[in-house]
Design a protein around this motif. Structure first.
Motif, mmCIF file in Angstrom:
data_model
loop_
_atom_site.group_PDB
_atom_site.id
_atom_site.type_symbol
_atom_site.label_atom_id
_atom_site.label_comp_id
_atom_site.label_asym_id
_atom_site.label_seq_id
_atom_site.Cartn_x
_atom_site.Cartn_y
_atom_site.Cartn_z
ATOM 1 N N ILE A 47 0.834 -1.205 0.000
ATOM 2 C CA ILE A 47 0.000 0.000 0.000
ATOM 3 C C ILE A 47 0.868 1.255 0.000
ATOM 4 N N LEU A 48 1.951 1.221 0.775
ATOM 5 C CA LEU A 48 2.869 2.365 0.794
ATOM 6 C C LEU A 48 3.500 2.594 -0.581
ATOM 7 N N GLY A 50 2.148 1.705 -3.474
ATOM 8 C CA GLY A 50 1.097 2.221 -4.350
ATOM 9 C C GLY A 50 0.823 3.696 -4.108
ATOM 10 N N LEU A 51 0.767 4.105 -2.833
ATOM 11 C CA LEU A 51 0.532 5.513 -2.517
ATOM 12 C C LEU A 51 1.694 6.388 -2.994
ATOM 13 N N SER A 52 2.915 5.879 -2.864
ATOM 14 C CA SER A 52 4.079 6.639 -3.338
ATOM 15 C C SER A 52 4.022 6.834 -4.852
ATOM 16 N N MET A 53 3.627 5.773 -5.575
ATOM 17 C CA MET A 53 3.521 5.881 -7.033
ATOM 18 C C MET A 53 2.435 6.873 -7.436
ATOM 19 N N VAL A 54 1.303 6.835 -6.720
ATOM 20 C CA VAL A 54 0.215 7.776 -7.025
ATOM 21 C C VAL A 54 0.648 9.209 -6.733
ATOM 22 N N LEU A 55 1.310 9.418 -5.593
ATOM 23 C CA LEU A 55 1.774 10.757 -5.238
ATOM 24 C C LEU A 55 2.813 11.265 -6.238
ATOM 25 N N PHE A 56 3.721 10.378 -6.663
ATOM 26 C CA PHE A 56 4.733 10.773 -7.649
ATOM 27 C C PHE A 56 4.090 11.165 -8.973
ATOM 28 N N SER A 57 3.102 10.389 -9.413
ATOM 29 C CA SER A 57 2.439 10.703 -10.680
ATOM 30 C C SER A 57 1.669 12.017 -10.590
ATOM 31 N N CYS A 208 -0.600 1.904 -12.304
ATOM 32 C CA CYS A 208 0.018 0.801 -11.557
ATOM 33 C C CYS A 208 -0.140 0.988 -10.052
ATOM 34 N N GLY A 209 0.053 2.209 -9.562
ATOM 35 C CA GLY A 209 -0.124 2.462 -8.138
ATOM 36 C C GLY A 209 -1.554 2.220 -7.684
ATOM 37 N N THR A 210 -2.516 2.656 -8.485
ATOM 38 C CA THR A 210 -3.928 2.428 -8.147
ATOM 39 C C THR A 210 -4.258 0.941 -8.165
ATOM 40 N N LEU A 211 -3.728 0.200 -9.136
ATOM 41 C CA LEU A 211 -3.979 -1.241 -9.199
ATOM 42 C C LEU A 211 -3.378 -1.971 -7.996
ATOM 43 N N ILE A 212 -2.185 -1.555 -7.551
ATOM 44 C CA ILE A 212 -1.567 -2.195 -6.390
ATOM 45 C C ILE A 212 -2.435 -1.999 -5.146
ATOM 46 N N ILE A 213 -2.893 -0.777 -4.924
ATOM 47 C CA ILE A 213 -3.749 -0.493 -3.760
ATOM 48 C C ILE A 213 -5.056 -1.269 -3.861
ATOM 49 N N MET A 215 -5.676 -4.095 -5.473
ATOM 50 C CA MET A 215 -5.455 -5.530 -5.296
ATOM 51 C C MET A 215 -5.228 -5.882 -3.822
ATOM 52 N N VAL A 216 -4.495 -5.029 -3.103
ATOM 53 C CA VAL A 216 -4.275 -5.288 -1.666
ATOM 54 C C VAL A 216 -5.592 -5.197 -0.911
ATOM 55 N N LYS A 217 -6.389 -4.182 -1.200
ATOM 56 C CA LYS A 217 -7.676 -4.035 -0.526
ATOM 57 C C LYS A 217 -8.613 -5.198 -0.862
ATOM 58 N N LEU A 218 -8.585 -5.649 -2.109
ATOM 59 C CA LEU A 218 -9.407 -6.793 -2.501
ATOM 60 C C LEU A 218 -8.964 -8.058 -1.778
ATOM 61 N N THR A 219 -7.655 -8.250 -1.655
ATOM 62 C CA THR A 219 -7.134 -9.415 -0.924
ATOM 63 C C THR A 219 -7.547 -9.369 0.542
ATOM 64 N N GLN A 220 -7.475 -8.234 1.161
ATOM 65 C CA GLN A 220 -7.904 -8.099 2.557
ATOM 66 C C GLN A 220 -9.387 -8.396 2.711
ATOM 67 N N TYR A 221 -10.195 -7.898 1.785
ATOM 68 C CA TYR A 221 -11.630 -8.145 1.858
ATOM 69 C C TYR A 221 -11.946 -9.626 1.695
ATOM 70 N N LEU A 222 -11.265 -10.292 0.754
ATOM 71 C CA LEU A 222 -11.523 -11.719 0.539
ATOM 72 C C LEU A 222 -11.067 -12.555 1.730
#
Length: 234
Positions: A47-48, A50-57, A208-213, A215-222
């Protein structure tokens, strides 16, 4: 007496079995806790990332928005057309300065190449500039080379450009459809292709950053959903 001893021995054996079972359960619980801890640490890192990639973009979008995209939007040379080279000659020499070290500047000269073209769509004659930087630096000269100490090298560069323009008389050029600018450009620094290439990588980083976040949230939910289903079955 014998029965009592036998009963005592049986109870101690059952106690030993329960103790071994409890230890196995404790090891299993510890292993599960370690696994869960490791998974949570990996999820936090993902998640960190993914957030870094989103912030950089987002930062890259901001920087490119006030530089590249703004220059593209403010440019008046938007119409592409075919031009015929009429004249390409060196008319004068222009003074320039170059750096010779820290707080050291010396003067030199470069030849001013003037190129006139005829716009095939209207037949009007315009002065040709290489790009926006040459237009801003010196609109009288087609190309403004980097100032150097060696005057002959700059002269040879300008002459080489002049010969190529004379060989290829038909060139593509960009002009102002509103006819507010007298000069036309041979190339654009801030064209559509340049804007596309500059925005391509920040867009890929954002996706890519949004997809990483996600996917992690989806994995946690499942995982939470599977845990609830296992509790219901028990």
């Amino acid at each position: 007496m014998f029965l009592w001893a036998g009963a005592k021995g049986g109870s101690s054996g059952g106690h030993e079995k329960r103790t071994i079972y409890q230890k196995i359960r404790e090891y299993d619980v510890l292993d599960k806790r370690k696994t869960v801890t490791a998974l949570r640490a990996g999820e936090d890192r993902a998640i960190l990332l993914g957030l870094s990639m989103v912030l950089f973009s987002v930062m890259m979008y901001f920087v490119l928005g006030i530089t590249m995209v703004r220059s593209y939007a403010d440019s008046v040379w938007t119409e592409e057309s075919s031009c015929t080279v009429i004249n390409s000659t060196v008319v004068a020499e222009v003074n320039c300065t170059y750096s010779c070290g820290s707080d050291c500047w010396k003067s030199s000269r470069f030849p001013c190449l003037q190129v006139f073209v005829s716009l095939n769509t209207s037949g009007r004659v315009h002065r040709l500039s290489y790009n926006e930087e040459a237009q801003d630096s010196n609109p009288e000269c087609f190309y403004v080379p980097k100032c150097r100490k060696d005057h002959s090298s700059m002269y040879s560069i300008v002459l080489n450009i002049s010969e190529k323009l004379k060989m290829h008389q038909q060139v593509l050029c960009y002009h102002d459809p509103g006819e507010h600018q007298e000069n036309v450009l041979l190339t654009r620094l801030y064209g559509r292709a340049a804007v596309f290439h500059s925005l391509f990588w920040p867009t890929c980083t954002l996706v890519c950053g949004t997809l990483i976040i996600a996917m992690v949230k989806l994995t946690q939910y499942l995982s939470i959903l599977c845990e609830r289903v296992s509790r219901i079955k028990r």
